[in-house]
Design an enzyme around this catalytic site. Structure first.
Site, PDB file in Angstrom:
ATOM      1  N   TYR A   6       5.520  -7.144  -8.895  1.00 53.91           N
ATOM      2  CA  TYR A   6       5.098  -6.243  -7.928  1.00 53.91           C
ATOM      3  C   TYR A   6       3.715  -5.924  -8.246  1.00 53.91           C
ATOM      4  O   TYR A   6       3.244  -5.618  -9.494  1.00 53.91           O
ATOM      5  CB  TYR A   6       5.852  -4.949  -8.069  1.00 53.91           C
ATOM      6  CG  TYR A   6       5.687  -3.729  -7.131  1.00 53.91           C
ATOM      7  CD1 TYR A   6       6.350  -3.791  -5.932  1.00 53.91           C
ATOM      8  CD2 TYR A   6       4.633  -2.836  -7.462  1.00 53.91           C
ATOM      9  CE1 TYR A   6       6.284  -2.501  -5.106  1.00 53.91           C
ATOM     10  CE2 TYR A   6       4.614  -1.916  -6.629  1.00 53.91           C
ATOM     11  CZ  TYR A   6       5.348  -1.396  -5.565  1.00 53.91           C
ATOM     12  OH  TYR A   6       5.159  -0.405  -4.769  1.00 53.91           O
TER      13      TYR A   6
ATOM     14  N   PRO B 231      -8.417  -2.434  -9.907  1.00 56.72           N
ATOM     15  CA  PRO B 231      -9.271  -1.412 -11.013  1.00 56.72           C
ATOM     16  C   PRO B 231      -9.482  -0.174 -10.296  1.00 56.72           C
ATOM     17  O   PRO B 231      -9.571   0.583 -11.244  1.00 56.72           O
ATOM     18  CB  PRO B 231     -10.735  -2.717 -10.959  1.00 56.72           C
ATOM     19  CG  PRO B 231      -9.926  -4.134 -10.622  1.00 56.72           C
ATOM     20  CD  PRO B 231      -8.974  -3.842  -9.633  1.00 56.72           C
TER      21      PRO B 231
ATOM     22  N   ASP C  42      10.821   4.510  -4.816  1.00 56.16           N
ATOM     23  CA  ASP C  42      12.339   5.315  -4.712  1.00 56.16           C
ATOM     24  C   ASP C  42      13.125   4.524  -5.523  1.00 56.16           C
ATOM     25  O   ASP C  42      14.156   5.160  -5.835  1.00 56.16           O
ATOM     26  CB  ASP C  42      12.483   5.596  -3.293  1.00 56.16           C
ATOM     27  CG  ASP C  42      11.313   6.503  -2.554  1.00 56.16           C
ATOM     28  OD1 ASP C  42      10.755   7.094  -3.149  1.00 56.16           O
ATOM     29  OD2 ASP C  42      11.390   6.769  -1.242  1.00 56.16           O
TER      30      ASP C  42
ATOM     31  N   ARG D  10      17.129   9.491   1.833  1.00 55.68           N
ATOM     32  CA  ARG D  10      15.794  10.032   1.051  1.00 55.68           C
ATOM     33  C   ARG D  10      16.111  10.479  -0.182  1.00 55.68           C
ATOM     34  O   ARG D  10      16.803  11.344  -0.476  1.00 55.68           O
ATOM     35  CB  ARG D  10      15.435  10.901   1.897  1.00 55.68           C
ATOM     36  CG  ARG D  10      13.935  11.038   1.690  1.00 55.68           C
ATOM     37  CD  ARG D  10      13.297  12.151   2.557  1.00 55.68           C
ATOM     38  NE  ARG D  10      11.866  12.660   2.061  1.00 55.68           N
ATOM     39  CZ  ARG D  10      10.875  12.082   2.107  1.00 55.68           C
ATOM     40  NH1 ARG D  10      10.739  10.852   2.775  1.00 55.68           N
ATOM     41  NH2 ARG D  10       9.833  12.666   1.663  1.00 55.68           N
TER      42      ARG D  10
ATOM     43  N   GLU E 282       4.706   2.875 -12.981  1.00 59.41           N
ATOM     44  CA  GLU E 282       5.451   3.313 -11.911  1.00 59.41           C
ATOM     45  C   GLU E 282       5.037   4.789 -11.242  1.00 59.41           C
ATOM     46  O   GLU E 282       6.037   5.519 -10.769  1.00 59.41           O
ATOM     47  CB  GLU E 282       6.919   3.279 -12.329  1.00 59.41           C
ATOM     48  CG  GLU E 282       7.546   1.980 -12.545  1.00 59.41           C
ATOM     49  CD  GLU E 282       8.156   1.254 -11.306  1.00 59.41           C
ATOM     50  OE1 GLU E 282       8.049   0.083 -11.270  1.00 59.41           O
ATOM     51  OE2 GLU E 282       8.850   1.915 -10.568  1.00 59.41           O
TER      52      GLU E 282
HETATM   53  N1  COS Z   1       9.210   6.486   1.482  1.00 61.87           N
HETATM   54  C1  COS Z   1       8.577   6.198   2.811  1.00 61.87           C
HETATM   55  N2  COS Z   1       7.418   6.651   3.309  1.00 61.87           N
HETATM   56  C2  COS Z   1       6.606   7.143   2.409  1.00 61.87           C
HETATM   57  C3  COS Z   1       6.860   7.423   1.085  1.00 61.87           C
HETATM   58  C4  COS Z   1       8.495   7.284   0.714  1.00 61.87           C
HETATM   59  N3  COS Z   1       8.634   7.116  -0.532  1.00 61.87           N
HETATM   60  N4  COS Z   1       5.738   7.922   0.609  1.00 61.87           N
HETATM   61  C5  COS Z   1       4.863   8.126   1.536  1.00 61.87           C
HETATM   62  N5  COS Z   1       5.441   7.459   2.570  1.00 61.87           N
HETATM   63  C6  COS Z   1       4.597   7.518   3.818  1.00 61.87           C
HETATM   64  C7  COS Z   1       4.144   8.888   4.450  1.00 61.87           C
HETATM   65  O1  COS Z   1       5.195   9.266   4.939  1.00 61.87           O
HETATM   66  C8  COS Z   1       2.977   8.628   5.143  1.00 61.87           C
HETATM   67  O2  COS Z   1       3.183   7.764   6.580  1.00 61.87           O
HETATM   68  P1  COS Z   1       2.947   8.460   8.000  1.00 61.87           P
HETATM   69  O3  COS Z   1       1.453   8.344   7.870  1.00 61.87           O
HETATM   70  O4  COS Z   1       3.291   7.695   8.955  1.00 61.87           O
HETATM   71  O5  COS Z   1       3.191   9.947   7.666  1.00 61.87           O
HETATM   72  C9  COS Z   1       2.367   7.176   4.526  1.00 61.87           C
HETATM   73  O6  COS Z   1       3.550   6.704   3.727  1.00 61.87           O
HETATM   74  C10 COS Z   1       1.307   7.491   3.445  1.00 61.87           C
HETATM   75  O7  COS Z   1       1.771   8.599   2.573  1.00 61.87           O
HETATM   76  P2  COS Z   1       0.875   9.857   1.794  1.00 61.87           P
HETATM   77  O8  COS Z   1      -0.107  10.289   2.939  1.00 61.87           O
HETATM   78  O9  COS Z   1       1.972  10.706   1.137  1.00 61.87           O
HETATM   79  O10 COS Z   1       0.026   9.021   0.881  1.00 61.87           O
HETATM   80  P3  COS Z   1      -1.137   9.350  -0.217  1.00 61.87           P
HETATM   81  O11 COS Z   1      -2.234   8.571  -0.304  1.00 61.87           O
HETATM   82  O12 COS Z   1      -1.195  10.702  -0.230  1.00 61.87           O
HETATM   83  O13 COS Z   1      -0.361   8.876  -1.596  1.00 61.87           O
HETATM   84  C11 COS Z   1       1.277   8.936  -3.418  1.00 61.87           C
HETATM   85  C12 COS Z   1       0.875   9.000  -1.695  1.00 61.87           C
HETATM   86  C13 COS Z   1       0.198   9.593  -4.289  1.00 61.87           C
HETATM   87  C14 COS Z   1       2.545   9.454  -3.741  1.00 61.87           C
HETATM   88  C15 COS Z   1       1.242   7.454  -3.793  1.00 61.87           C
HETATM   89  O14 COS Z   1      -0.287   6.714  -3.446  1.00 61.87           O
HETATM   90  C16 COS Z   1       1.732   7.145  -4.990  1.00 61.87           C
HETATM   91  O15 COS Z   1       2.953   7.015  -5.497  1.00 61.87           O
HETATM   92  N6  COS Z   1       0.671   6.517  -6.108  1.00 61.87           N
HETATM   93  C17 COS Z   1       1.307   6.106  -7.317  1.00 61.87           C
HETATM   94  C18 COS Z   1       1.223   4.523  -7.105  1.00 61.87           C
HETATM   95  C19 COS Z   1       2.026   4.059  -8.163  1.00 61.87           C
HETATM   96  O16 COS Z   1       3.302   4.532  -8.509  1.00 61.87           O
HETATM   97  N7  COS Z   1       1.535   3.191  -8.746  1.00 61.87           N
HETATM   98  C20 COS Z   1       2.154   2.423  -9.866  1.00 61.87           C
HETATM   99  C21 COS Z   1       3.157   1.519  -9.342  1.00 61.87           C
HETATM  100  S1  COS Z   1       2.531  -0.184  -9.192  1.00 61.87           S
HETATM  101  S2  COS Z   1       3.477  -0.681 -11.185  1.00 61.87           S
END
Ligand code: COS
Length: 368
Positions: free
Chosen positions: A109, A114, A226, A298, A350
């Site tokens: 994935y 960067p 999730d 959810r 993650e």
């Molecule tokens: N399931 C479904 N949809 C989701 C979701 C989820 N778990 N989380 C966010 N979304 C949707 C939101 O509902 C939003 O949709 P709408 O625009 O239609 O309302 C959209 O995605 C953007 O979400 P959000 O505004 O929350 O985005 P942000 O930029 O604020 O970022 C975080 C959210 C910080 C939670 C996200 O960027 C994140 O998880 N970052 C960490 C990344 C990560 O885990 N990286 C490591 C993995 S790679 S090994």
């Protein structure tokens, strides 16, 4: 039981060697595939055993107990594969899932870049449609198992100005023109799990390898997490249990002041705290996995809680295990220093534990 048997008999004895030499655990990965464990998360109709989220967490914990790097490589395939289950066409599912389930190919994935880590939506890798293909340009970073994957779920943007709404998912194969694996990171822990950069230089991806619609990729990425944060919690849990087991055995055997150190209340209280935290982590991980298996729509809150709590536990328990071993624990003659190094990544990958707390806070504040 099968995962435990394989982990204890085949994987654990090789873990120190692969850690020390930073080599890929080919043999453990081959055995996991041979024994049918790669297909736990894949529905029966697509060639897997369809055993579900809890079974995946149980298997991952056992593998991580023996070797967290092997567990990371093992989990990289569901991480790359869940997006196909979530957003793939029937044709894409038929093309990839049976091969992932059998272990014929592995997956990975690729979201981070960067400049785009916690702020995943700010990714810059660009995808431009040209006839029946997309042309991808950019650099991806921190891709676990990326150099061993036959297909990578990779996220790019079709329009940088749209932020999350421009992000689009692609199924990228390493044979596609313009795809190259870059630097392999030299890491503190999980040293037998390759973490690589990916360079996309006019990389040509057929339109049929776009996963979901343009702009749907960010939601696919988040929904995937999730499902994979619970088994990431299970990796942390496996490390914590291994550290606790090692500390219990050592405390019973090591004598100072004429008695086993386990007879001292100072050590007993440490062990009791470690055992409580490990047990609580297991309950959180199993609870969210059971919610997934019951089809709960959810699980954002529970997935982040399980990952965050189990990761913090792994770090604390592994650090305490080193303390109980004293000077010996600080040497590479005993496994607890590896557990401590491996535990650290579970607080980072993650989604960092700071991001998990942010997600948890957003969820509980929205609920109240
Ligand atoms: N399931 C479904 N949809 C989701 C979701 C989820 N778990 N989380 C966010 N979304 C949707 C939101 O509902 C939003 O949709 P709408 O625009 O239609 O309302 C959209 O995605 C953007 O979400 P959000 O505004 O929350 O985005 P942000 O930029 O604020 O970022 C975080 C959210 C910080 C939670 C996200 O960027 C994140 O998880 N970052 C960490 C990344 C990560 O885990 N990286 C490591 C993995 S790679 S090994």
């Amino acid at each position: 039981d099968l995962a435990r048997e394989i982990a204890r008999e085949k994987i654990a004895p090789l873990a120190p060697y692969h850690d020390e030499t930073e080599t890929y655990p080919e043999e453990p990965m081959r055995i996991l595939a041979e024994q049918g464990l790669m297909g736990i998360w894949v529905p029966e109709g697509h060639g897997g055993t369809g055993m579900g989220a809890l079974a995946l967490c149980l298997a991952v914990e056992e593998v991580a107990w023996a070797c967290a790097a092997t567990a990371t490589n093992f989990l990289a395939t569901p991480l790359g594969g869940y997006p196909i289950l979530l957003a793939g066409t029937e044709e894409q599912k038929k093309r990839y899932l049976p091969r992932l389930a059998s272990g014929e190919i592995l997956s990975a994935y690729s979201l981070s870049e960067p400049g785009a880590g916690s702020d995943a939506a700010s990714l810059q890798t660009q995808a431009v449609r040209k006839g029946d293909s997309y042309i991808l340009n950019g650099t991806k970073l921190w891709c676990s198992n990326g150099d061993h994957a036959g297909v990578i779920t990779l996220f790019a943007t079709v329009d940088r100005s749209k932020g999350a709404k421009g992000v689009t998912a692609f199924l990228v194969e390493p044979t596609f023109p313009g795809f190259a694996i870059g630097k392999k990171e030299k890491k503190l822990g999980i040293r037998a799990s390759p973490t690589v950069a990916i360079h996309l230089n006019d990389c040509e991806v057929p339109v049929e390898n776009r996963l979901g619609d343009e702009g749907e990729g960010f939601k696919v990425a988040m929904k995937t997490l999730d499902y994979t944060r619970p088994p990431t919690g299970a990796i942390a849990l496996g490390i914590a249990q291994a550290a606790l087991d090692a500390a219990l055995a050592y405390a019973a055997e090591r004598k100072q002041f004429g008695q086993p150190i386990a007879a001292f209340q100072g050590i007993q209280f440490m062990l009791a705290d470690m055992a409580m935290a490990v047990h609580a982590s297991r309950l959180l991980v199993h609870h969210v996995a059971q919610l997934v298996d019951r089809g709960t729509s959810r699980v954002v809150l529970e997935a982040s809680m399980a990952k965050c709590f189990a990761a913090d536990t792994a770090m604390r328990v592994a650090t305490d295990a080193v303390q109980i071993f004293g000077g010996y624990g600080y040497t590479r003659d005993y496994p607890v220093e590896r557990f401590m190094r491996d535990a650290k990544i579970t607080q980072i990958y993650e989604g960092t534990n700071q991001i998990q707390r942010m997600v948890i806070a957003r969820e509980i504040l929205a609920l109240s």
